[in-house]
Design a protein around this motif. Structure first.
Motif, PDB file in Angstrom:
ATOM      1  N   LEU A  72      90.388 -28.318  52.291  1.00  9.47           N
ATOM      2  CA  LEU A  72      89.354 -27.326  52.602  1.00  9.47           C
ATOM      3  C   LEU A  72      89.795 -25.948  53.024  1.00  9.47           C
ATOM      4  CD1 LEU A  72      86.315 -26.985  53.366  1.00  9.47           C
ATOM      5  CD2 LEU A  72      86.979 -27.551  55.824  1.00  9.47           C
ATOM      6  N   THR A 119      91.436 -24.222  49.917  1.00  2.00           N
ATOM      7  CA  THR A 119      90.256 -23.501  49.024  1.00  2.00           C
ATOM      8  C   THR A 119      89.475 -22.206  49.478  1.00  2.00           C
ATOM      9  OG1 THR A 119      89.758 -25.834  48.054  1.00  2.00           O
ATOM     10  CG2 THR A 119      88.188 -23.916  47.696  1.00  2.00           C
ATOM     11  N   LEU A 120      89.261 -22.265  50.747  1.00  3.17           N
ATOM     12  CA  LEU A 120      88.515 -21.201  51.476  1.00  3.17           C
ATOM     13  C   LEU A 120      89.372 -20.277  51.689  1.00  3.17           C
ATOM     14  CD1 LEU A 120      86.232 -22.925  54.055  1.00  3.17           C
ATOM     15  CD2 LEU A 120      85.378 -21.882  51.770  1.00  3.17           C
ATOM     16  N   LEU A 165      82.936 -27.773  48.020  1.00  2.00           N
ATOM     17  CA  LEU A 165      83.787 -28.136  48.995  1.00  2.00           C
ATOM     18  C   LEU A 165      83.667 -29.450  49.692  1.00  2.00           C
ATOM     19  CD1 LEU A 165      83.915 -24.911  51.168  1.00  2.00           C
ATOM     20  CD2 LEU A 165      85.916 -25.762  49.954  1.00  2.00           C
TER      21      LEU A 165
END
Length: 386
Positions: free
Chosen positions: A259, A262-263, A245
Motif C-alpha cells: 500500500l 503504490t501510493l 489498492l
C-alpha cells in the motif's frame, strides 16, 4: 313458303313481344341466303322442319342473350351482394377461430389456473393481531434496516476492534513512515504521510487471515507556496486508485508495505507533474524565456533551463561566448534503491557546489529552488571574476 314464315313470325311476335323481331330478321336472312345453299335437294316438308328447328334454336339463343343483357344492367348490385357475402363469411370464420382458441385455452391452459385456497391463517392474524407475521425473512433482512447499536455497545465494539488492529500491526511488516504516523481511534487506524497521502484502514474481525479494508483515501500532494495548495485528481481516478489498492490488500503477502509503495510512487509522479505545471506558470507569468521546460517525461524526469541569456544586451559584452552559452539546467529525476525510499534527485549543469535546492524541490516550491540555484551560480561566477 316465305309467306308461311312471315305468318308464323307475325303470330310469334304477338305471343312473345318485341324480342321476336330480331328472330324474324335472322330467319329472313337465313331463308334468302342459307337455305338455297344448304337445302337444294330436300323436299318441301323437310325444309319446313329444318326452318322450324332453326327458328327454335335461334330463339333459345336470343332468350339467353336477353337474360344476359338484363343481368348486366344490375351487375353492380350483385357485386355488392357478393362482397357482403364474402365479408360475412370472413367474419364467421373469425368467430369460429375465436371459439376454437377459447376452447383450447379452457381445455389446456386454464385447467391449472384455479384460484388458491383462502389464506385463513393470514386473515386470522391480521384481524386478531393487527399485523402479518408470516412474511419471508429475506424481505425483512433486505429492506428493513437494522436498529442502531446503543452507544455503550458501539464503544465496546470499537475498543475491541482497536485491540485487534494493534495486534495485527504488531505482526505485520510496516514501512518506516507508517511506524511514526499511525493513529488508532474509532475502530480504525490512520496512516498519514505529510504532503503525500492519508489512509484509513480497519479489519472486520479478529481472524488473522481477514484482509485489511480501506475505508478512506486522501491525496495530500500540494504546495503551500503557490496557488496550487491541493493538486486534485479526478474523482474517477481516485475511485479507481481506491479499488486498486483494495484489490492489492486482498492478495498481497505484505499488504501495508505494498500500500505504501503504490501510493508513494503515485504521489512522487504527481509531485513531478506539479513541478512541471509550476515551471510553466512561472515562465508564462514572471520569467518569460529566461526559464523554460526543456524536457519532461511523466513520472520519470523534468529538465528545467534557467538563466537563459539574451546576447543583444550591452552589459554582457565582457563575457565570452562560451560563458554566455552555458545556460543553467536542473535535471530532476525520481530515484532510490527501492520503492520505499523514492525521492527527488537533482543534477545541475554546470555543476553547483553547496546548493541546497533539493529541500525546496521537496517542498514543491519552484521559485525558491531556482532562486537558490541562481544565487549559488552568481557567487561562483563572481569568485571566478575575482
Amino acid at each position: 313458303m316465305i309467306t308461311l314464315m312471315k305468318e308464323e313470325s307475325y303470330k310469334g311476335r304477338q305471343r312473345d313481344g318485341v324480342s321476336h323481331f330480331y328472330i324474324d330478321v335472322l330467319s329472313e336472312f337465313y331463308i334468302r341466303f342459307v337455305v338455297p345453299c344448304r337445302l337444294p335437294k330436300k323436299s318441301d316438308m323437310e325444309r319446313k322442319i329444318e326452318l322450324v328447328e332453326y327458328a327454335r334454336t335461334t330463339r333459345l339463343l336470343f332468350i339467353r342473350l336477353l337474360a344476359l343483357v338484363k343481368w348486366a344492367s344490375s351487375a353492380g348490385n350483385l357485386t355488392k351482394c357478393d362482397e357482403v357475402s364474402r365479408a360475412l363469411e370472413q367474419r364467421s370464420l373469425i368467430y369460429v377461430d375465436a371459439a376454437d382458441q377459447l376452447m383450447t385455452l379452457a381445455r389446456t391452459t386454464l385447467v391449472n389456473a384455479s384460484l388458491p385456497n383462502f389464506s385463513l391463517a393470514g386473515a386470522i392474524d391480521v384481524l386478531t393481531l393487527g399485523k402479518y407475521p408470516r412474511l419471508p425473512t429475506c424481505i425483512h433482512d433486505n429492506i428493513v434496516s437494522l436498529p442502531p447499536l446503543p452507544r455503550e455497545e458501539s464503544l465496546r465494539v470499537c475498543t475491541e476492534l482497536e485491540h485487534v488492529i494493534q495486534q495485527r500491526l504488531a505482526i505485520t511488516a510496516l514501512p518506516q513512515k507508517f511506524l511514526t504516523s499511525s493513529k488508532i481511534a474509532n475502530g480504525q487506524v490512520q496512516f498519514t504521510v505529510p504532503f503525500e497521502f492519508e489512509v484509513h484502514l480497519t479489519v472486520l474481525g479478529d481472524d488473522p487471515m481477514l484482509p485489511w479494508r480501506l475505508l478512506k483515501l486522501d491525496i495530500l500532494v500540494g504546495s503551500k507556496h503557490t496557488s496550487m495548495m491541493e493538486t486534485s485528481i479526478h474523482p474517477q481516478q481516485k475511485d479507481y486508485l481506491h479499488k486498486l489498492l483494495q484489490s492489492r490488500l486482498f492478495t498481497d503477502q505484505s499488504p501495508l508495505l505494498d500500500l505504501y509503495n503504490t501510493l508513494h510512487t503515485f504521489c512522487m509522479a504527481l509531485k513531478l507533474e506539479l513541478l512541471h505545471l509550476q515551471v510553466q506558470l512561472f515562465s508564462s507569468q514572471v520569467a518569460g524565456d529566461h526559464v523554460k521546460v526543456e524536457e519532461y517525461f511523466p513520472g520519470k524526469l523534468l529538465r528545467i533551463g534557467y538563466w537563459r541569456h539574451d546576447t543583444s544586451q550591452h552589459y554582457l559584452s565582457n563575457f565570452t561566448m562560451e560563458q554566455l552559452s552555458m545556460t543553467g539546467k536542473i535535471l530532476i529525476t525520481i530515484g532510490g534503491t527501492s520503492s520505499c525510499d523514492l525521492s527527488f534527485v537533482l543534477e545541475h549543469t554546470p555543476a553547483l557546489a553547496d546548493c541546497d535546492a533539493c529541500e525546496a524541490c521537496e517542498m514543491l516550491d519552484v521559485r525558491l529552488m531556482i532562486d537558490k540555484c541562481v544565487n549559488t551560480r552568481s557567487k561562483m561566477i563572481l569568485q571566478d571574476l575575482l
